[in-house]
Design a protein around this motif. Structure first.
Motif, PDB file in Angstrom:
ATOM      1  N   SER A  33       0.836  -1.212   0.000  1.00 36.29           N
ATOM      2  CA  SER A  33       0.000   0.000   0.000  1.00 36.29           C
ATOM      3  C   SER A  33       0.864   1.252   0.000  1.00 36.29           C
ATOM      4  O   SER A  33       0.538   2.237  -0.678  1.00 36.29           O
ATOM      5  CB  SER A  33      -0.913   0.016   1.232  1.00 36.29           C
ATOM      6  N   GLN A  34       1.960   1.216   0.739  1.00 36.78           N
ATOM      7  CA  GLN A  34       2.859   2.366   0.780  1.00 36.78           C
ATOM      8  C   GLN A  34       3.478   2.626  -0.595  1.00 36.78           C
ATOM      9  O   GLN A  34       3.567   3.779  -1.034  1.00 36.78           O
ATOM     10  CB  GLN A  34       3.950   2.127   1.825  1.00 36.78           C
ATOM     11  N   LYS A  35       3.878   1.567  -1.292  1.00 42.31           N
ATOM     12  CA  LYS A  35       4.427   1.723  -2.640  1.00 42.31           C
ATOM     13  C   LYS A  35       3.374   2.278  -3.595  1.00 42.31           C
ATOM     14  O   LYS A  35       3.660   3.160  -4.418  1.00 42.31           O
ATOM     15  CB  LYS A  35       4.957   0.388  -3.157  1.00 42.31           C
ATOM     16  N   LEU A  36       2.150   1.763  -3.506  1.00 49.47           N
ATOM     17  CA  LEU A  36       1.075   2.246  -4.377  1.00 49.47           C
ATOM     18  C   LEU A  36       0.741   3.710  -4.089  1.00 49.47           C
ATOM     19  O   LEU A  36       0.485   4.483  -5.011  1.00 49.47           O
ATOM     20  CB  LEU A  36      -0.169   1.378  -4.215  1.00 49.47           C
ATOM     21  N   GLU A  37       0.759   4.103  -2.822  1.00 49.25           N
ATOM     22  CA  GLU A  37       0.505   5.501  -2.485  1.00 49.25           C
ATOM     23  C   GLU A  37       1.611   6.402  -3.018  1.00 49.25           C
ATOM     24  O   GLU A  37       1.343   7.519  -3.477  1.00 49.25           O
ATOM     25  CB  GLU A  37       0.377   5.666  -0.970  1.00 49.25           C
ATOM     26  N   ALA A  38       2.860   5.929  -2.966  1.00 46.89           N
ATOM     27  CA  ALA A  38       3.970   6.716  -3.518  1.00 46.89           C
ATOM     28  C   ALA A  38       3.810   6.871  -5.033  1.00 46.89           C
ATOM     29  O   ALA A  38       4.024   7.960  -5.578  1.00 46.89           O
ATOM     30  CB  ALA A  38       5.297   6.060  -3.180  1.00 46.89           C
ATOM     31  N   GLN A  39       3.427   5.780  -5.716  1.00 44.94           N
ATOM     32  CA  GLN A  39       3.200   5.853  -7.157  1.00 44.94           C
ATOM     33  C   GLN A  39       2.036   6.794  -7.475  1.00 44.94           C
ATOM     34  O   GLN A  39       2.103   7.570  -8.433  1.00 44.94           O
ATOM     35  CB  GLN A  39       2.904   4.464  -7.725  1.00 44.94           C
ATOM     36  N   LEU A  40       0.980   6.735  -6.681  1.00 42.89           N
ATOM     37  CA  LEU A  40      -0.167   7.607  -6.893  1.00 42.89           C
ATOM     38  C   LEU A  40       0.216   9.064  -6.709  1.00 42.89           C
ATOM     39  O   LEU A  40      -0.159   9.916  -7.526  1.00 42.89           O
ATOM     40  CB  LEU A  40      -1.298   7.227  -5.945  1.00 42.89           C
ATOM     41  N   SER A  41       0.962   9.362  -5.665  1.00 45.07           N
ATOM     42  CA  SER A  41       1.362  10.756  -5.442  1.00 45.07           C
ATOM     43  C   SER A  41       2.282  11.245  -6.564  1.00 45.07           C
ATOM     44  O   SER A  41       2.182  12.394  -6.996  1.00 45.07           O
ATOM     45  CB  SER A  41       2.029  10.925  -4.079  1.00 45.07           C
ATOM     46  N   LEU A  47       0.609  14.783 -13.199  1.00 50.01           N
ATOM     47  CA  LEU A  47      -0.645  15.259 -13.775  1.00 50.01           C
ATOM     48  C   LEU A  47      -0.840  16.750 -13.498  1.00 50.01           C
ATOM     49  O   LEU A  47      -1.242  17.504 -14.387  1.00 50.01           O
ATOM     50  CB  LEU A  47      -1.814  14.458 -13.209  1.00 50.01           C
ATOM     51  N   ARG A  48      -0.536  17.195 -12.275  1.00 49.99           N
ATOM     52  CA  ARG A  48      -0.641  18.620 -11.955  1.00 49.99           C
ATOM     53  C   ARG A  48       0.320  19.433 -12.818  1.00 49.99           C
ATOM     54  O   ARG A  48      -0.019  20.515 -13.296  1.00 49.99           O
ATOM     55  CB  ARG A  48      -0.345  18.852 -10.473  1.00 49.99           C
ATOM     56  N   PHE A  49       1.538  18.895 -13.024  1.00 52.56           N
ATOM     57  CA  PHE A  49       2.516  19.584 -13.860  1.00 52.56           C
ATOM     58  C   PHE A  49       2.006  19.719 -15.288  1.00 52.56           C
ATOM     59  O   PHE A  49       2.084  20.790 -15.896  1.00 52.56           O
ATOM     60  CB  PHE A  49       3.847  18.827 -13.833  1.00 52.56           C
ATOM     61  N   LEU A  50       1.448  18.630 -15.840  1.00 50.83           N
ATOM     62  CA  LEU A  50       0.913  18.676 -17.201  1.00 50.83           C
ATOM     63  C   LEU A  50      -0.300  19.594 -17.292  1.00 50.83           C
ATOM     64  O   LEU A  50      -0.449  20.327 -18.277  1.00 50.83           O
ATOM     65  CB  LEU A  50       0.547  17.267 -17.669  1.00 50.83           C
ATOM     66  N   ASP A  51      -1.165  19.574 -16.287  1.00 46.31           N
ATOM     67  CA  ASP A  51      -2.303  20.493 -16.279  1.00 46.31           C
ATOM     68  C   ASP A  51      -1.838  21.942 -16.280  1.00 46.31           C
ATOM     69  O   ASP A  51      -2.408  22.791 -16.976  1.00 46.31           O
ATOM     70  CB  ASP A  51      -3.193  20.241 -15.062  1.00 46.31           C
ATOM     71  N   GLU A  52      -0.788  22.219 -15.523  1.00 45.03           N
ATOM     72  CA  GLU A  52      -0.247  23.575 -15.478  1.00 45.03           C
ATOM     73  C   GLU A  52       0.321  23.983 -16.834  1.00 45.03           C
ATOM     74  O   GLU A  52       0.093  25.098 -17.304  1.00 45.03           O
ATOM     75  CB  GLU A  52       0.840  23.648 -14.411  1.00 45.03           C
ATOM     76  N   ARG A  53       1.033  23.060 -17.482  1.00 44.45           N
ATOM     77  CA  ARG A  53       1.581  23.362 -18.810  1.00 44.45           C
ATOM     78  C   ARG A  53       0.470  23.586 -19.827  1.00 44.45           C
ATOM     79  O   ARG A  53       0.550  24.496 -20.663  1.00 44.45           O
ATOM     80  CB  ARG A  53       2.493  22.229 -19.283  1.00 44.45           C
ATOM     81  N   ILE A  54      -0.571  22.762 -19.770  1.00 43.50           N
ATOM     82  CA  ILE A  54      -1.705  22.929 -20.691  1.00 43.50           C
ATOM     83  C   ILE A  54      -2.377  24.268 -20.452  1.00 43.50           C
ATOM     84  O   ILE A  54      -2.719  24.982 -21.405  1.00 43.50           O
ATOM     85  CB  ILE A  54      -2.707  21.761 -20.530  1.00 43.50           C
TER      86      ILE A  54
END
Length: 114
Positions: A33-41, A47-54
């Motif tokens: 679960s900790q690994k999956l949470e790290a991947q999710l974050s 995604l936030r970076f790409l949204d900002e660029r868009i």
């Protein structure tokens, strides 16, 4: 009496092993679960970076800069022809009748347009 004592010892030993096994499974699940949470974050950060660029690329100033020198105002005597394009879905992008009205301005059903 001895059989009862042996049965109690066996149940105690099996219970102890099952408790240790369950603790190991809990630890493995927590690590997973900790690994999956790290991947999710990390994915959310990207995604936030790409949204900002868009968002920055769609700013009016940036869009105007991209078409600067390529667009010009239309002239009074200029005629613009629009060709109908048939899509694989059976819809067309231009109105074939001069005064046809549609509720869907982008796509018209080609069957009703004829």
């Amino acid at each position: 009496m001895i059989a009862l004592i042996l049965a109690m010892v066996a149940v105690t030993v099996v219970s102890a092993f099952s408790i240790v096994w369950m603790q190991q499974q809990i630890t493995r699940t927590a690590e997973s679960s900790q690994k999956l949470e790290a991947q999710l974050s990390e994915t959310l950060r990207k995604l936030r970076f790409l949204d900002e660029r868009i968002a920055t690329q769609h700013q009016p100033v940036v869009l105007q800069g991209k078409v600067a020198g390529k667009l010009r105002p239309s002239m009074e005597n200029q005629v613009v022809w629009v060709e109908e394009r048939q899509l694989p879905s059976g819809r067309s992008y231009a109105v074939s009748q001069p005064y046809e009205v549609s509720t869907d301005l982008a796509l018209l059903d080609s069957n009703t347009a004829q």
